[in-house]
Structure formats: C-alpha cells, structure tokens
Design a protein around this motif. Structure first.
Motif, PDB file in Angstrom:
ATOM      1  N   GLN A  59       0.856  -1.098   0.038  1.00  0.00           N
ATOM      2  CA  GLN A  59       0.109  -0.117  -0.052  1.00  0.00           C
ATOM      3  C   GLN A  59       0.928   1.336  -0.011  1.00  0.00           C
ATOM      4  OE1 GLN A  59      -2.347  -0.460   3.329  1.00  0.00           O
ATOM      5  NE2 GLN A  59      -3.709  -2.160   2.289  1.00  0.00           N
ATOM      6  N   GLN A  62       2.053   1.655  -3.365  1.00  0.00           N
ATOM      7  CA  GLN A  62       1.063   2.139  -4.371  1.00  0.00           C
ATOM      8  C   GLN A  62       0.884   3.553  -4.090  1.00  0.00           C
ATOM      9  OE1 GLN A  62      -0.492   0.370  -6.593  1.00  0.00           O
ATOM     10  NE2 GLN A  62      -1.911   2.294  -7.448  1.00  0.00           N
ATOM     11  N   ALA A  63       0.795   4.100  -2.725  1.00  0.00           N
ATOM     12  CA  ALA A  63       0.619   5.508  -2.530  1.00  0.00           C
ATOM     13  C   ALA A  63       1.544   6.312  -2.968  1.00  0.00           C
ATOM     14  CB  ALA A  63       0.402   5.551  -0.885  1.00  0.00           C
ATOM     15  N   GLU A  64       3.017   5.795  -2.757  1.00  0.00           N
ATOM     16  CA  GLU A  64       4.134   6.676  -3.373  1.00  0.00           C
ATOM     17  C   GLU A  64       3.879   6.949  -5.136  1.00  0.00           C
ATOM     18  OE1 GLU A  64       7.493   4.806  -2.070  1.00  0.00           O
ATOM     19  OE2 GLU A  64       7.326   5.513   0.010  1.00  0.00           O
ATOM     20  N   ARG A  65       3.446   5.645  -5.664  1.00  0.00           N
ATOM     21  CA  ARG A  65       3.335   5.857  -7.048  1.00  0.00           C
ATOM     22  C   ARG A  65       2.161   6.657  -7.289  1.00  0.00           C
ATOM     23  NH1 ARG A  65       3.970   0.192  -6.544  1.00  0.00           N
ATOM     24  NH2 ARG A  65       1.606  -0.247  -6.340  1.00  0.00           N
ATOM     25  N   GLU A  66       0.981   6.758  -6.672  1.00  0.00           N
ATOM     26  CA  GLU A  66       0.054   7.461  -6.928  1.00  0.00           C
ATOM     27  C   GLU A  66       0.442   9.278  -6.670  1.00  0.00           C
ATOM     28  OE1 GLU A  66      -3.094   6.340  -4.294  1.00  0.00           O
ATOM     29  OE2 GLU A  66      -3.736   4.514  -5.663  1.00  0.00           O
ATOM     30  N   LEU A  67       1.224   9.356  -5.558  1.00  0.00           N
ATOM     31  CA  LEU A  67       1.573  10.545  -5.217  1.00  0.00           C
ATOM     32  C   LEU A  67       2.346  11.045  -6.381  1.00  0.00           C
ATOM     33  CD1 LEU A  67       2.049  13.123  -3.405  1.00  0.00           C
ATOM     34  CD2 LEU A  67       4.052  11.685  -2.206  1.00  0.00           C
ATOM     35  N   ALA A  69       2.406  10.202  -9.383  1.00  0.00           N
ATOM     36  CA  ALA A  69       1.547  10.591 -10.739  1.00  0.00           C
ATOM     37  C   ALA A  69       0.843  11.866 -10.274  1.00  0.00           C
ATOM     38  CB  ALA A  69       0.445   9.650 -10.826  1.00  0.00           C
ATOM     39  N   ALA A  70       0.288  12.015  -9.084  1.00  0.00           N
ATOM     40  CA  ALA A  70      -0.688  13.348  -8.686  1.00  0.00           C
ATOM     41  C   ALA A  70       0.487  14.709  -9.032  1.00  0.00           C
ATOM     42  CB  ALA A  70      -1.110  13.256  -7.398  1.00  0.00           C
ATOM     43  N   LYS A  71       1.753  14.322  -8.270  1.00  0.00           N
ATOM     44  CA  LYS A  71       2.867  15.399  -8.809  1.00  0.00           C
ATOM     45  C   LYS A  71       3.115  15.710 -10.075  1.00  0.00           C
ATOM     46  CE  LYS A  71       5.234  15.144  -4.306  1.00  0.00           C
ATOM     47  NZ  LYS A  71       6.741  14.874  -3.688  1.00  0.00           N
ATOM     48  N   ARG A  73       0.789  15.189 -12.406  1.00  0.00           N
ATOM     49  CA  ARG A  73      -0.300  15.838 -13.122  1.00  0.00           C
ATOM     50  C   ARG A  73      -0.386  17.255 -12.819  1.00  0.00           C
ATOM     51  NH1 ARG A  73      -2.647  10.835 -11.501  1.00  0.00           N
ATOM     52  NH2 ARG A  73      -3.588  12.054  -9.840  1.00  0.00           N
TER      53      ARG A  73
END
Length: 449
Positions: A59, A62-67, A69-71, A73
């Motif tokens: 998790q 996964q959160a680091e990958r999402e972060l 990706a958000a950065k 974006r």
C-alpha cells in the motif's frame, strides 16, 4: 522462561473450564497441549503480522506511485496554467492594443450617461418617459464595455431630450396633489421647464419620475394664465416658462398675499387700516353731499328770482325775503347779515375736512410707531437667538416695514381727497360770496335810485 510462565498462566486460567487432572502426568500432558496450542496461536499471529506488513508495504508503494503521478499531473497542470496565463496576458495586451481609443470612448460614454442622468432627474420630460432613468443608471454605473445597442439608445435619449425641449405636450399621468395623495391628471408640459395640471403648477420629485403640485401655488394671475393656456385652442398663447424648472415658482408661491401682508402689520396695522377706511367713507359721503349741493346751487343760479330752501344759495337769497322790514337797513348791516348767512352755510360745506387732516397726519405717525415696535421685536429676537438664522428676525422686520407702508398708503390718498374736498367747498363758498355781494350791490342800487 517467559513463555513457560505464560503457558502456566494459560493453564491455570483454563483449569476451571476443564476437568481436574487425575495426576501429574495428566497435568503435564495438559500443559504440553496448552503449550503447543499457544505456539500455534503465536505462529498464526506472526504470519498475520507478516502478511499485514507486506500488504502495508505494498500500500505504501502504491501510495508513493499515486503521489508521484499526482505530482506529475500537478506539474503538468501548473505548466498549462502558466502557459494559459501567458496567453491571457498576451491576449489582454493585444486587446488593449487593438482597443485603442475605444477605452476613452467608454469613459466618455460613462461620463455622458452620468451627466444626462443628473439632468434628467430635474427634467419635466422624465415624468413622461420614466424608463430612461433605469437605462442611464445602469450605463453610468456599469463596468463592461457598452454595446452597440446601448450606444444607439444613449444617442436616442440625447436626441429625445433636445427634441422634446421645444415641444408643448399634453399627456395623462399620475401626480401628487397638495395634500400628498396620488391622483390621475391631464398634464401639460412646456418643454423641459414648466408643467401644470389645470391651474396647478407642478415640480419634479422622485428623481423626475413623478410630478408633484407646488405646496404653495403662485398668485391667482399666474394660475389663471395656466388655466387659460390649457383651455386655449389657438396656435399661439401666452404661458409662464420657468427656466429653473420650478425654483422660481416656489419662490413666487412663498410671497405673502394681501391678507398675509396685513396680518404682518399687527395691531398697529389694523388701526391704520381702520383710520383709512373711516376717512375714505367720510370723504366719500362729503363728496356726494358737495356734489348734490353744487347741482342744486347751479339750478338756483338759473332762477335767482325764486330762491329755494334746498340749497345754501337759496337760503342766502331769502335773507331779505323773510323779513321785509330789514330791506331798508344800512348797507353795513345788510353786509353783516349776508356774511352771517354765508358763515352759517360754511360748516356743512367744510365738514369732515379737519378730521381728514387729522387722519392724514396720524397715519404716518402710527406707521412710525409700528416701525419702532417691529424693530424692538427684531432686537429681542437677536438677543435670544442671535443672528444665525435671518428667518427668526423676519416677523419683526416685516412688521416694521409693513406698518410704514400702511401709514403712507393711508395718508397719501387722504391728503389728496381732503384737498379735493377743500377745493370743491371753496368753489361753492365763492359762489355764495359772489351772489351775496351781487345781492348787496343790487339792493344799494335800488335804494340809491
């Protein structure tokens, strides 16, 4: 040791739930089973913990990958925002460059709309076209660039103001009368200056949207002029035009009428007026009496041989006819008797002249008395309230001036009337003197013959 102690505690705890062991072997067996059971439980816990740890690690990844990706974006959005801001700035610069004088035109339009709105708020035309006030208000206070239709409407409003200022228009609208009630009335508007309904002059209110009758109307002459203009069908007719749009009419309405002027004179003014009325009545009565006496004396002059008692000349002529014994008296005695007859007629002919002279002399003195009392009232007002408000001193000054005018207005006609009466009386007395002298000369000639 710790694990052993824990097993002992678990075995002791579970003992009440199980049957009591038969011996030490059974106790050991039970302890062994408890130990193995506890070991299985601990292994299961360790396995669950390891599974949870792996899941949490997954998790976290996964959160680091999402972060990330958000950065990415956010960076992309920031880049697009900066690019759009630069594009907007370029477009604004382009708009400002292309607009050029249109910005100045916009400012001029706003200023013109504000000035026209101020003028329309005092114009009689607004009561006929009240919708233009809302348009001018929106255009003067707006921030957006005016559209082509708004510019055309503004041009039409300016043209309408100029065109209607030279017209006389009759229209039906709602007005506020002198009592504050709204009534429907037929209004005549003369340009943008004067409006009246019947004989009532109107002024603007509610920013020109409503016409209100003046609280105090002008003099009757001006009101009759308005009423005659409303009824007239002629192409040209006289009418009152107020270039101040009601201010002069308000001042005209504030002027006191004759009754108010008389009341301003106070008690002294009433005394002066009473003296004038009494004096004029006495003069009129004496003038009528002298006219009647003069008419009868002229009739007597045409027939001197038959003297009558209805006129002074006839009574003078009958002096010797009453007593024939005196016809042969001396000339001096005859002259005295004729003079006595003339003097007997003079009081009736000169009646009222002395009292008129008294009234003519007393009227200016009473006016001076009213002036002094009015000034006393004025100084008392100044002592109490100061000189800050001139209206507080108006009563005293009005009394001082009005009584002076009343005294002069009464005295001057009385002087002329008294002089006229005196002249008329002297003319009649002169006729008596001439006829008595002629009678005396005639008697002397007869006696000498």
């Amino acid at each position: 040791m710790k694990r052993l102690a824990a097993l002992i505690v678990l075995s002791v705890t579970a003992m009440p739930l199980c049957a009591q062991p038969a011996g030490l072997d059974a106790l050991l067996e039970q302890i062994r089973e408890s130990q193995s059971q506890a070991s299985r439980i601990n292994q299961e816990r360790e396995q669950r913990f390891l599974r949870n740890k792996n899941e949490q690690a997954e998790q976290l990844r996964q959160a680091e990958r999402e972060l990330a990706a958000a950065k990415a974006r956010a960076d992309a959005a920031r880049g697009r925002y900066d690019a759009q801001q630069r594009e907007i700035a370029a477009l604004k610069a382009q708009l400002k460059e292309r607009a050029g004088d249109y910005v100045q035109v916009n400012a001029a339009v706003r200023q013109l709309a504000g000035e026209l709105r101020s003028a329309a708020a005092d114009s009689m035309l607004t009561a006929q076209f009240p919708e233009r006030m809302d348009f001018l208000e929106d255009l003067a206070s707006g921030t957006a660039l005016p559209s082509l239709s708004e510019l055309e409407t503004l041009w039409f409003t300016l043209t309408q103001e100029m065109a209607e200022s030279g017209k006389v228009v009759r229209f039906d609208t709602q007005i506020v009368d002198e009592h504050g009630a709204r009534v429907q009335a037929d209004v005549i508007r003369v340009g943008t200056f004067t409006a009246f309904a019947g004989d009532r002059y109107l002024t603007t209110s509610n920013e020109g949207r409503l016409l209100t009758a003046l609280p105090r109307q002008p003099s009757g002459k001006l009101r009759r002029l308005a009423e005659a203009f409303a009824r007239s069908d002629e192409p040209v007719a006289p009418v009152l035009v107020d270039p101040t749009r009601g201010s002069l009419l308000l001042l005209e309405g504030e002027k006191p009428d004759l009754g108010q002027r008389i009341r301003q004179g106070g008690l002294v003014g009433y005394v002066i007026i009473a003296i004038g009325v009494v004096g004029l009545l006495m003069a009129l009565g004496q003038m009528v009496y002298l006219e009647a006496v003069g008419r009868r004396m002229r009739a007597q002059l045409r027939n001197l041989q038959s003297p009558r008692d209805d006129n002074p000349l006839g009574r003078v002529l009958r002096v010797f006819d009453d007593d024939p014994a005196h016809r042969d008296d001396d000339p001096e005695l005859l002259e005295l008797r004729l003079s006595e007859a003339v003097l007997r007629e003079m009081p009736a002919l000169e009646r009222a002249q002395s009292i008129l002279r008294l009234f003519a002399a007393a009227a200016p003195l009473l006016g001076l008395l009213g002036t002094v009392t009015g000034m006393i009232v004025t100084f008392q007002t100044i002592t109490m309230f100061g000189t800050g408000d001139p209206k507080l001193m108006a009563d005293g000054i009005s009394q001082a001036l009005v009584t002076t005018v009343q005294g002069l207005v009464v005295a001057i006609p009385l002087l002329f009337v008294n002089s006229l009466l005196a002249t008329r009386a002297r003319a009649l007395v002169q006729i008596l003197d001439e006829q008595s002298a002629g009678l005396l000369a005639q008697r002397l000639e007869v006696r000498r013959a």
